[in-house]
Design a protein around this motif. Structure first.
Motif, short mmCIF file in Angstrom:
data_model
loop_
_atom_site.label_atom_id
_atom_site.label_comp_id
_atom_site.label_asym_id
_atom_site.label_seq_id
_atom_site.Cartn_x
_atom_site.Cartn_y
_atom_site.Cartn_z
N MET A 179 13.60 0.14 1.22
CA MET A 179 12.22 0.37 1.67
C MET A 179 12.20 1.03 3.05
O MET A 179 11.40 1.93 3.31
N LYS A 180 13.09 0.62 3.94
CA LYS A 180 13.15 1.26 5.26
C LYS A 180 13.50 2.73 5.12
O LYS A 180 12.91 3.58 5.78
N THR A 181 14.45 3.03 4.25
CA THR A 181 14.86 4.42 4.03
C THR A 181 13.72 5.23 3.41
O THR A 181 13.41 6.33 3.86
N CYS A 182 13.10 4.69 2.39
CA CYS A 182 12.03 5.40 1.69
C CYS A 182 10.85 5.68 2.62
O CYS A 182 10.30 6.77 2.64
N LEU A 183 10.48 4.68 3.43
CA LEU A 183 9.34 4.84 4.34
C LEU A 183 9.72 5.55 5.64
O LEU A 183 8.85 5.94 6.40
N GLN A 184 11.01 5.69 5.87
CA GLN A 184 11.55 6.32 7.09
C GLN A 184 11.06 5.58 8.34
O GLN A 184 10.51 6.18 9.27
N VAL A 185 11.27 4.24 8.33
CA VAL A 185 10.87 3.39 9.45
C VAL A 185 12.00 2.42 9.76
O VAL A 185 12.93 2.26 8.98
N ARG B 240 -4.25 2.80 6.44
CA ARG B 240 -4.83 3.83 5.56
C ARG B 240 -3.81 4.90 5.20
O ARG B 240 -3.91 5.53 4.16
N SER B 241 -2.82 5.11 6.07
CA SER B 241 -1.84 6.17 5.81
C SER B 241 -0.62 5.66 5.04
O SER B 241 0.28 6.43 4.72
N TYR B 242 -0.60 4.37 4.72
CA TYR B 242 0.54 3.81 3.99
C TYR B 242 0.55 4.32 2.56
O TYR B 242 -0.45 4.29 1.85
N ASP B 243 1.71 4.79 2.12
CA ASP B 243 1.89 5.28 0.76
C ASP B 243 2.65 4.22 -0.03
O ASP B 243 3.84 3.99 0.21
#
Length: 182
Positions: A86-92, A170-173
């Motif tokens: 999830m960290k990789t996918c969200l780039q966070v 709101r910007s969360y995908d």
């Protein structure tokens, strides 16, 4: 004078003892965490001599299994792979959480996010804390027989990671949560 000092010490001791017994009867530990009173799971220290906690090597993640048998379904390596995926996918980036794997999730008071099932039970809960998150997740989410294994876990940690990084909800995908990380 010595008698007055002794009386003050006695009064202070009595006050502190009565405060402790009130806290204990209310189900509070010394750090203010609520003990398991049926309402919620503790938000402070969850570990005592009966806790079954696993810390995956090289991480600060703490996985507390409400039952040792839950580790067979919700393996630490699998949970860690979902977290890292999830960290990789969200780039966070986000600090490793404290995770409680349990048979029934009863969200803590003040939870930032919950996932409620159609039958009104809860699958997951997240409480943002100062240095990490307290994640509660139902053990059935990690059943190896399900095609979307770990979906509720990914669905609850994604928004936490997003919030932690200061991004608008709101910007969360949510699409990252839809993919099983293998």
């Amino acid at each position: 004078m010595a008698g007055l000092f002794g009386a003050m010490v006695f009064a202070l001791a009595a006050c502190s003892n009565s405060g402790s017994s009130e806290s204990e009867s209310a189900g509070l530990s010394e750090d203010g965490a609520v003990s398991d009173a049926g309402e919620s799971t503790p938000t402070g220290t969850l570990e005592d001599e009966t806790a079954y906690v696993v810390v995956p090597e090289g991480t600060d993640m703490r996985i507390n299994y409400a039952s040792e048998a839950y580790e067979d379904m919700a393996e630490p390596d699998y949970i860690l792979s979902q977290w890292d995926g999830m960290k990789t996918c969200l780039q966070v980036e986000a600090p490793d959480p404290y995770i409680l794997v349990e048979g029934t999730v009863i969200p803590v008071s003040g939870a930032n996010d919950t996932i409620q099932m159609p039958d009104q039970s809860y699958a997951a809960s997240a409480l943002d804390r100062e240095y990490d998150a307290f994640i509660q997740i139902i053990v059935d989410d990690f059943d190896p027989e399900t095609a979307d294994r770990g979906y509720f876990f990914r669905q609850i940690i994604g928004p936490y990671m997003w919030r932690y990084n200061g991004y608008s909800e709101r910007s969360y995908d949510p699409r990252c949560a839809a993919f099983v990380v293998r």
